[in-house]
Design a protein around this motif. Structure first.
Motif, PDB file in Angstrom:
ATOM      1  N   LEU A   1      -0.363  -0.296   0.104  1.00 30.26           N
ATOM      2  CA  LEU A   1       0.090   0.950  -0.797  1.00 30.26           C
ATOM      3  C   LEU A   1       0.475   1.993   0.369  1.00 30.26           C
ATOM      4  CD1 LEU A   1       0.722   2.982  -2.972  1.00 30.26           C
ATOM      5  CD2 LEU A   1      -1.647   3.430  -3.022  1.00 30.26           C
ATOM      6  N   VAL A   2      -0.353   2.015   1.375  1.00 29.13           N
ATOM      7  CA  VAL A   2      -0.283   3.088   2.512  1.00 29.13           C
ATOM      8  C   VAL A   2       1.134   2.612   3.176  1.00 29.13           C
ATOM      9  CG1 VAL A   2      -1.166   3.902   4.654  1.00 29.13           C
ATOM     10  CG2 VAL A   2      -2.601   3.872   2.439  1.00 29.13           C
ATOM     11  N   LEU A   3       1.135   1.481   3.739  1.00 29.02           N
ATOM     12  CA  LEU A   3       2.317   1.010   4.167  1.00 29.02           C
ATOM     13  C   LEU A   3       3.522   0.802   3.743  1.00 29.02           C
ATOM     14  CD1 LEU A   3       0.596  -2.397   6.225  1.00 29.02           C
ATOM     15  CD2 LEU A   3       1.168  -0.009   7.292  1.00 29.02           C
ATOM     16  N   THR A   4       3.454   0.512   2.269  1.00 32.13           N
ATOM     17  CA  THR A   4       4.734   0.525   1.461  1.00 32.13           C
ATOM     18  C   THR A   4       5.293   1.951   1.274  1.00 32.13           C
ATOM     19  OG1 THR A   4       4.058  -1.587   0.499  1.00 32.13           O
ATOM     20  CG2 THR A   4       5.895  -0.088  -0.595  1.00 32.13           C
ATOM     21  N   VAL A   5       4.344   2.830   0.834  1.00 36.19           N
ATOM     22  CA  VAL A   5       4.972   4.294   0.898  1.00 36.19           C
ATOM     23  C   VAL A   5       5.405   4.901   1.917  1.00 36.19           C
ATOM     24  CG1 VAL A   5       4.370   6.539   0.120  1.00 36.19           C
ATOM     25  CG2 VAL A   5       3.584   4.635  -1.259  1.00 36.19           C
ATOM     26  N   GLY A   6       4.554   4.472   3.237  1.00 41.32           N
ATOM     27  CA  GLY A   6       4.974   4.823   4.443  1.00 41.32           C
ATOM     28  C   GLY A   6       6.408   4.348   5.037  1.00 41.32           C
ATOM     29  N   PHE A   7       6.696   3.321   4.874  1.00 38.57           N
ATOM     30  CA  PHE A   7       7.695   2.622   5.418  1.00 38.57           C
ATOM     31  C   PHE A   7       8.922   3.127   4.337  1.00 38.57           C
ATOM     32  CE2 PHE A   7       6.009  -1.265   6.948  1.00 38.57           C
ATOM     33  CZ  PHE A   7       5.085  -0.979   8.181  1.00 38.57           C
TER      34      PHE A   7
END
Length: 454
Positions: A180-186
């Motif tokens: 979730l963190v990586l996807t939203v961040g990217f």
């Protein structure tokens, strides 16, 4: 942090002890579906119907590609549980190493063949225009995580079979949070769009298998176990493993064939219906995985009981599984009704999609009641490493679906499509229930006696 080796049948089974297994296994089983649902939801909030549809199609491709080989998780869990029930640490280690090697090889083959696989998959999904373009972008990134995903299946299945349910849960929850963190961040910070969604998931999948292997080593399961090459290459053991895998492969082929057909029919009806049915399909996958987590507890306990030759414990596990899953199915259906606005709002803020989804929402409410017993019994048969009835159940259910679909969809459109799917789910449960009485004499031959209590 060393592993404490205790007899798996020392603690009497109760609803309390069953839930101690079922809750973390349910959370662990939700990892894959949550990843795919997260990808779709992120695009639903930060994209439009075309990007959401493209990610939905791409996610369905990987549901098909990876679930087709989901036996790496299920069969590994069954064989590991029986090894633990028999208190055979050497065999338990082999039940990790053999499928781990095969998973790595198959995953690398997918990467090498990504071009033709992608072309065929996108064509079968029936997406066109912008949806097809976004789906191709998503596929081109996520395929690189194939070796990690399949090896992660083995690691997760082995941890479950060895009753390391807390670590299986923590591994899955940590992976979902990282995804979730990586996807939203990217997507939001780096502006990578669809490719950012895919790469965030890939990095989370790689992290999962690395951390999982570290957990196994630190827990001491492999320490002091001497493994020779001839043991890993034991042809009889490999044949037995692939016999079970083959039956589960047929099961998964039927299951994902139905899923793929639903997605194809949805794509032909336009981007909005595709997005609506993608939400409903993600919901049913999450529900199946939640009930499958309860089933994983049943499969683990059944496998251990068979390994320990304890017929009484096997029946206790079956009884507790039925009541736990049936009550959970009713609770899930009720929760779907009460939380409908919240659930649909999590997927997308687009009011037109929310309203259209609401028209077909009744089928998701009915789904848990139709599928819960199948989710239990599939795991019980797998824990017994007797997967032929599972194969036959899915072949029969698929026949029911493809006979019912043209009749029902012609009359009721998309409602008919979901009616056929509900019949498909119910047939799975009924078939395995009828096959259950034949399992016990196979799992517990007449010569096998109950272990004498110490």
């Amino acid at each position: 942090m060393a592993q404490q080796h205790t007899k798996p049948d020392q603690e009497p089974l109760s609803f309390g002890s069953y839930w101690k297994l079922a809750i973390p296994l349910t959370l662990a089983g939700l990892s894959g579906p949550i990843m795919n649902a997260t990808d779709t939801a992120v695009m639903g909030h930060f994209g439009d119907a075309a990007t959401m549809g493209g990610v939905a199609v791409g996610s369905q491709i990987f549901n098909t590609l990876y679930w087709l080989l989901g036996f790496f998780r299920t069969s590994t869990s069954g064989f590991a549980a029986q090894a633990r029930g028999a208190e055979d640490r050497h065999d338990a280690a082999l039940q990790l190493l053999r499928p781990l090697l095969f998973a790595a090889l198959v995953g690398c083959a997918f990467v090498l063949l990504q071009g033709p696989l992608g072309a065929v998959a996108l064509d079968l999904m029936g997406a066109r225009g912008e949806v097809e373009s976004h789906a191709a972008t998503y596929y081109g990134a996520r395929i690189w995580g194939a070796p990690a995903v399949l090896m992660g299946y083995v690691v997760a299945g082995w941890l479950i079979g060895m009753a390391e349910v807390r670590w299986a849960m923590l591994l899955s929850l940590g992976t979902d949070l990282l995804n979730l963190v990586l996807t939203v961040g990217f997507v939001t910070l780096l502006g990578l769009g669809v490719s950012g969604v895919a790469w965030g998931t890939v990095l989370a999948e790689v992290t999962k298998v690395l951390v999982g292997c570290l957990v196994i080593w630190r827990r001491g399961h492999l320490r002091g176990v001497r493994i020779e090459r001839r043991h890993v290459a034991d042809l009889q053991a490999i044949t037995r493993m692939w016999r079970v895998n083959g039956d589960v492969l047929v099961r998964t082929t039927c299951l994902l064939g139905v899923f793929g057909w639903i997605t194809r029919q949805s794509a032909l009806l336009g981007p909005e219906v595709l997005a609506v049915n993608a939400i409903l399909m993600h919901m049913q996958i999450v529900i199946s995985s939640a009930l499958g987590g309860i089933g994983s507890a049943a499969g683990m306990l059944a496998g251990q009981a068979i390994g320990a030759r304890s017929r009484g414990r096997f029946h206790d596990a079956l009884r507790l599984s039925f009541w736990t899953a049936s009550l959970s199915a009713l609770a899930i259906s009720l929760a779907c009704v009460v939380a409908q606005p919240l659930i649909l709002g999590m997927f997308t803020p687009l009011e037109s999609i929310v309203q259209t989804t609401g028209r077909y929402y009744v089928w998701i409410v009915l789904f848990p009641v139709a599928i819960f017993w199948s989710m239990i019994l599939e795991n019980v048969f797998t824990g017994a490493t007797r997967a032929a009835p599972i194969r036959n159940a899915l072949l029969t259910a698929s026949l029911v679906f493809f006979v019912a679909w043209p009749v029902l969809s012609t009359r009721w459109g998309n409602h008919g499509l979901w009616m056929a799917f509900l019949l498909f789910s119910l047939t799975r449960s009924v078939y395995l229930h009828l096959a259950l009485p034949r399992l016990v004499p196979l799992a517990f031959p007449a010569r096998a006696r109950e272990p004498v209590a110490a």
